[in-house]
Design a protein around this motif. Structure first.
Motif, short mmCIF file in Angstrom:
data_model
loop_
_atom_site.label_atom_id
_atom_site.label_comp_id
_atom_site.label_asym_id
_atom_site.label_seq_id
_atom_site.Cartn_x
_atom_site.Cartn_y
_atom_site.Cartn_z
N LEU A 163 117.22 28.35 26.05
CA LEU A 163 118.92 27.74 24.84
C LEU A 163 119.71 28.25 25.40
N THR A 200 121.34 25.54 28.20
CA THR A 200 120.75 24.31 27.60
C THR A 200 122.08 23.82 26.51
N ASP A 201 122.56 25.20 26.74
CA ASP A 201 123.40 25.45 24.96
C ASP A 201 124.24 23.72 25.21
N SER A 230 123.97 21.08 25.57
CA SER A 230 123.56 19.80 25.27
C SER A 230 123.44 19.30 23.63
N GLN A 231 123.53 20.87 23.06
CA GLN A 231 124.79 20.85 21.56
C GLN A 231 125.23 20.20 21.34
N SER A 273 128.34 18.29 19.98
CA SER A 273 128.62 17.04 19.01
C SER A 273 129.61 16.14 19.81
N ASP A 278 120.24 13.92 17.10
CA ASP A 278 121.86 14.06 17.58
C ASP A 278 123.14 14.35 16.51
N GLY A 303 124.54 16.98 18.77
CA GLY A 303 124.48 17.30 20.11
C GLY A 303 124.22 15.59 20.78
N LYS A 304 123.74 16.06 21.85
CA LYS A 304 124.36 14.99 22.94
C LYS A 304 122.98 15.02 23.74
N ARG A 305 121.53 15.79 23.26
CA ARG A 305 119.96 14.88 24.14
C ARG A 305 120.01 14.16 24.65
#
Length: 571
Positions: A286, A289-290, A292-293, A295, A370, A375-377
């Motif tokens: 986590l 890859t934080d 990707s959270q 916004s 998202d 987020g922006k995964r």
């Protein structure tokens, strides 16, 4: 659907061109941050031990960093697995293990490192042909789908990237094909022949293995499995609701569901050792890859969705905030939309359902969170790899439909003029698609960087600034986001190996000492992405630092006479 000979020859030539582009200028683009980490992990190093060796308030030549891209002395495959498990558990070890064996045989320079994914990407081509044939039973559609995959700017770009995404594409297509083969075996079981049943069980076993290998390639392969689960569930449910008197597709729909669930369970069980690693080190996963959270807003997401899906056919960028970038993508968007409509309108349910679920389910699983929680995964193009083969299959079917009508001249006389317009649109779509793909591939092959280089996008320009300086010395530390290790190694491929690096530890007070000042005296001192504490201390000690690149965190440390006076007073 039968194509004229000239069209088949054209498609074969285009396919070969796409293959050639995978090997053009392999070492031309920046070897970016994530690729550096691929070599580092495969070599058996952890970032922690590299950071401990580097950031110790001393000067080293930048060429020395490349020893961390070579097999670690006395290391084994276990060191590669350990490096991933403790620092990057979200990346399973399959590709990195393959890369390690490749490095042992062919070395760790840029060309061999990128040759591996390029060769792996070739496996996707016959698999795409097999998948398209299984879906449409048409050699024309299969050849066209394979040519589209070969010419795809996105697929060629990642075929030249030393990461696991070309292998992920292979596993996505392979699992779809093996699933269809297993389901076809279930259809044959209507005849209740023992041989068919045995072949069906073997087909499900191969599918289960593909699930395991896909998960060991990238956890995002799970998106493909989700799409397949929705497909099988809806397809079987629809079969159980057939009208009386209709011939059922499956003799035992419940058995199909059970075998599918058992295959998935078997695949997950084979993946269980790494799943345990991932769950044990989930906090580490986590933390890495934080990003990707964050916004970014709906407008940013929509822009990236458009760029991601259209990059399969067209990938020329004139600026992210330039409207022309998106206007140029409109034809590709229309082509995708019309192709999906044609597919759903003309194909049987089982065919269009597989393709639609393979696109929509992975996309929605990423996009809905998202939109709802932020987020922006879904904005990360490589995370959407599961969606792309379905789009290419839909476009191939749409184009093949037009070519088939043209060959057989199946136009109603009453609507011949309208039909000719449609055929002109079909043919124009194909010509524009090919020209757009070839133009994108040509420009990309000649470029030193591209949008997928992310953190390292400006590294070549940074290297040029350093090369142009008189007696440069590069000052840096681990950085605020702990990414400097990867990008300093990336720079080492672009600079003379003797360029000195002055790497500070976390105690930035060292830059206030006479020792630090002596090391940079008489040189052009350039601070590369310094952490906030390091930059603040340099500012306070040496005065205003001019920025050397408008888009990169690069500053020149001045030679300060006031600083000389302070040092004399202290001495």
């Amino acid at each position: 659907m039968r194509f004229p000979t000239w069209l088949k020859v054209t498609l074969v030539v285009l396919l070969l061109i796409g293959v050639v582009f995978r090997f053009v200028n392999l070492n031309h683009k920046v070897y970016w941050h994530d690729e550096v980490y691929t070599s580092m992990r495969a070599a058996g190093y952890t970032r922690g031990e590299i950071d401990q060796a580097l950031f110790q308030n001393h000067v080293i030549p930048i060429g020395e960093l490349q020893k961390f891209q070579q097999i670690k002395p006395a290391s084994t495959l276990a060191d590669t697995v350990h490096s991933l498990a403790v620092e990057d558990p979200q990346h399973p070890p399959l590709y990195f293990a393959i890369a390690r064996f490749w490095m042992q045989g062919f070395g760790s320079s840029l060309t061999p490192s990128r040759l591996l994914p390029a060769l792996i990407s070739l496996l996707a081509l016959p698999l795409m042909y097999a998948l398209a044939w299984e879906l449409f039973t048409s050699h024309g559609v299969a050849l066209l789908a394979t040519a589209l995959l070969a010419l795809s700017p996105f697929d060629v770009l990642f075929a030249q990237t030393a990461r696991q995404y070309s292998l992920l594409t292979v596993m996505v297509i392979a699992s779809q094909w093996l699933l269809l083969r297993a389901l076809r075996g279930a259809v044959k079981e209507r005849r209740s022949r023992e041989a068919d049943c045995q072949r069906g069980a073997l087909a499900w076993g191969w599918y289960a293995l593909s699930v395991a290998l896909g998960l060991y390639t990238q956890p995002f392969f799970g998106l493909t499995v989700m799409g397949q689960a929705v497909y099988v569930g809806v397809d079987v449910l629809a079969e159980t609701r057939r009208s009386i008197g209709q011939q059922p597709r499956y003799a035992h729909p419940g058995r199909v569901c059970r075998r599918f669930c058992l295959a998935i369970a078997a695949g997950v069980m084979l993946f269980a050792p790494w799943l345990a690693v991932l769950l044990t080190n989930r906090q580490r996963a986590l933390a890495t890859t934080d990003w990707s959270q964050i916004s970014p807003g709906i407008d940013y997401l929509v822009k990236l969705w458009v760029l991601s899906f259209t990059s399969l056919f067209f990938d020329l960028d004139v600026g992210f905030n330039n409207p022309l970038t998106f206007l140029l993508r409109v034809p590709a968007l229309l082509l995708i939309g019309i192709s999906l409509y044609t597919l759903c309108h003309r194909c049987d349910r089982s065919t269009w359902l597989l393709i639609v679920t393979s696109i929509l389910v992975p996309f929605l699983v990423l996009a809905l969170p998202d939109l709802i929680i932020g987020g922006k995964r879904s904005a990360v193009s490589r995370y959407l790899v599961s969606c792309y083969p379905g789009i290419q299959l839909a476009v191939a079917y749409f184009l093949a439909t037009g070519f088939s009508r043209w060959r057989h001249n199946t136009l109603d006389s009453q609507f011949r003029s309208l039909g000719l317009v449609k055929l002109w649109l079909w043919n124009s779509s194909f010509v524009l698609l090919v020209l757009g793909s070839l133009a994108s591939l040509t420009v990309s092959a000649a470029s030193y960087t591209w949008w997928n280089k992310d953190l390292s996008y400006f590294n070549r320009e940074t290297a040029q600034v350093i090369r142009n300086a008189s007696a440069p010395i590069v000052i840096s530390d681990i950085g605020d986001d702990f990414t400097n290790t990867g990008d300093l190694i990336s720079l080492s491929y672009l600079l003379d190996k003797s360029v000195p690096l002055l790497l500070s530890d976390r105690d930035v007070n060292w830059v206030k000492t006479a020792d630090f000042d002596a090391r940079i005296r008489g040189a052009t001192a350039i601070a590369f992405r310094p952490s906030q504490p390091l930059r603040k201390t340099l500012d306070q000690t040496y005065g205003y630092m001019p920025r050397l690149h408008p888009a990169e965190r690069l500053w020149q440390v001045p030679q300060n006479s006031q600083r000389d006076g302070k040092l004399r007073e202290e001495s």
